[in-house]
Enzyme design. Structure first.
Site, PDB file in Angstrom:
ATOM      1  N   ASN A   1      16.364   1.377   1.931  1.00  0.00           N
ATOM      2  CA  ASN A   1      16.656   2.802   2.068  1.00  0.00           C
ATOM      3  C   ASN A   1      15.718   3.426   3.091  1.00  0.00           C
ATOM      4  OD1 ASN A   1      18.685   2.835   0.033  1.00  0.00           O
ATOM      5  ND2 ASN A   1      17.093   2.825  -1.523  1.00  0.00           N
TER       6      ASN A   1
ATOM      7  N   ARG B   1       8.469  -6.877  -9.435  1.00  0.00           N
ATOM      8  CA  ARG B   1       9.646  -6.329 -10.107  1.00  0.00           C
ATOM      9  C   ARG B   1       9.623  -4.801 -10.083  1.00  0.00           C
ATOM     10  NH1 ARG B   1      12.376 -10.605 -11.832  1.00  0.00           N
ATOM     11  NH2 ARG B   1      11.114 -12.438 -12.327  1.00  0.00           N
ATOM     12  N   ASP B   2      10.803  -4.215  -9.825  1.00  0.00           N
ATOM     13  CA  ASP B   2      10.926  -2.759  -9.816  1.00  0.00           C
ATOM     14  C   ASP B   2      10.652  -2.225 -11.229  1.00  0.00           C
ATOM     15  OD1 ASP B   2      12.583  -0.624  -7.741  1.00  0.00           O
ATOM     16  OD2 ASP B   2      12.270  -0.021  -9.829  1.00  0.00           O
ATOM     17  N   ILE B   3       9.910  -1.131 -11.303  1.00  0.00           N
ATOM     18  CA  ILE B   3       9.524  -0.541 -12.586  1.00  0.00           C
ATOM     19  C   ILE B   3      10.732   0.059 -13.313  1.00  0.00           C
ATOM     20  CG2 ILE B   3       8.994   1.825 -11.813  1.00  0.00           C
ATOM     21  CD1 ILE B   3       6.322   1.555 -13.345  1.00  0.00           C
TER      22      ILE B   3
ATOM     23  N   VAL C   1       9.692   6.000  -1.747  1.00  0.00           N
ATOM     24  CA  VAL C   1       8.361   5.450  -1.465  1.00  0.00           C
ATOM     25  C   VAL C   1       8.319   5.082   0.017  1.00  0.00           C
ATOM     26  CG1 VAL C   1       6.676   3.661  -1.992  1.00  0.00           C
ATOM     27  CG2 VAL C   1       8.138   4.570  -3.818  1.00  0.00           C
TER      28      VAL C   1
ATOM     29  N   HIS D   1      10.351  -1.221   2.083  1.00  0.00           N
ATOM     30  CA  HIS D   1      10.590  -2.218   1.039  1.00  0.00           C
ATOM     31  C   HIS D   1      12.043  -2.635   1.035  1.00  0.00           C
ATOM     32  CE1 HIS D   1      10.872   1.855  -0.617  1.00  0.00           C
ATOM     33  NE2 HIS D   1      11.844   1.412  -1.389  1.00  0.00           N
TER      34      HIS D   1
ATOM     35  N   HIS E   1      14.950  -4.047  -1.325  1.00  0.00           N
ATOM     36  CA  HIS E   1      15.388  -4.243  -2.709  1.00  0.00           C
ATOM     37  C   HIS E   1      16.221  -5.523  -2.787  1.00  0.00           C
ATOM     38  CE1 HIS E   1      14.752   0.023  -4.252  1.00  0.00           C
ATOM     39  NE2 HIS E   1      14.799   0.268  -2.951  1.00  0.00           N
TER      40      HIS E   1
HETATM   41  P1  5GP Z   1      13.409   3.726  -2.793  1.00  0.00           P
HETATM   42  O1  5GP Z   1      14.140   4.788  -3.571  1.00  0.00           O
HETATM   43  O2  5GP Z   1      12.233   4.307  -2.012  1.00  0.00           O
HETATM   44  O3  5GP Z   1      14.280   2.860  -1.957  1.00  0.00           O
HETATM   45  O4  5GP Z   1      12.813   2.735  -3.888  1.00  0.00           O
HETATM   46  C1  5GP Z   1      11.586   2.916  -4.515  1.00  0.00           C
HETATM   47  C2  5GP Z   1      11.597   2.019  -5.720  1.00  0.00           C
HETATM   48  O5  5GP Z   1      10.260   1.849  -6.165  1.00  0.00           O
HETATM   49  C3  5GP Z   1      12.396   2.572  -6.905  1.00  0.00           C
HETATM   50  O6  5GP Z   1      13.427   1.663  -7.251  1.00  0.00           O
HETATM   51  C4  5GP Z   1      11.351   2.727  -8.010  1.00  0.00           C
HETATM   52  O7  5GP Z   1      11.839   2.403  -9.287  1.00  0.00           O
HETATM   53  C5  5GP Z   1      10.246   1.784  -7.560  1.00  0.00           C
HETATM   54  N1  5GP Z   1       8.915   2.177  -7.979  1.00  0.00           N
HETATM   55  C6  5GP Z   1       8.354   3.403  -7.844  1.00  0.00           C
HETATM   56  N2  5GP Z   1       7.092   3.401  -8.319  1.00  0.00           N
HETATM   57  C7  5GP Z   1       6.851   2.125  -8.741  1.00  0.00           C
HETATM   58  C8  5GP Z   1       5.706   1.495  -9.340  1.00  0.00           C
HETATM   59  O8  5GP Z   1       4.649   2.098  -9.561  1.00  0.00           O
HETATM   60  N3  5GP Z   1       5.835   0.176  -9.650  1.00  0.00           N
HETATM   61  C9  5GP Z   1       6.987  -0.539  -9.410  1.00  0.00           C
HETATM   62  N4  5GP Z   1       6.999  -1.822  -9.770  1.00  0.00           N
HETATM   63  N5  5GP Z   1       8.081   0.033  -8.848  1.00  0.00           N
HETATM   64  C10 5GP Z   1       8.010   1.350  -8.530  1.00  0.00           C
END
Ligand code: 5GP
Ligand code: ZN
Length: 114
Positions: A87, A29-31, A96, A100, A102
């Protein structure tokens, strides 16, 4: 050791709410959820982004999408609808750099995207 936070989540060095795991992918799950269901699906092997995919990764990417569909059903959002997003780099807001997918759903989303 890798500095990548998703690699650390995969190894368990950073805690997460894991909802699925097999030899190829981990889902957690996203944080900071952007929808009632917000799950991130990642390959267990580090890949920076879609830009770094090769022909050898085709089965892996297909597997990620298929598992996302299974998790949508498990979450009870398959019929209502959901969105899958990857993304890539700055313009898309990638934060990140471990590829990944979503999985977002559980309430109506705004349309169009972008
Ligand atoms: P991006 O913006 O790279 O597409 O998505 C990165 C996602 O990773 C974001 O939605 C963010 O909330 C999530 N995220 C970042 N750090 C962590 C973490 O330590 N744990 C979890 N579960 N999600 C994270
Ligand atoms: Zn990584």
């Amino acid at each position: 050791m890798s500095e990548c936070i998703f690699c650390k989540i995969i190894t368990g060095d950073i805690p997460s709410t894991t909802v699925f795991r097999d030899e190829q992918v981990t889902a957690f799950r996203d944080i900071n959820p952007a929808a009632p269901t917000h799950i991130l699906l990642v390959p267990n092997r580090h890949i920076d982004s879609v830009n770094a995919l090769t022909g050898e990764d085709e089965q892996l990417v297909g597997h990620l999408v298929k598992v996302a569909g299974q998790l949508a059903a498990q979450e009870g959002i398959a019929e209502g609808g959901y969105r899958l997003i990857i993304n890539t780099n700055a313009d898309a807001g990638q934060t990140v750099f471990h590829i990944h997918l979503h999985l977002l759903g559980g309430s109506p989303m705004k349309h169009p995207m972008g």
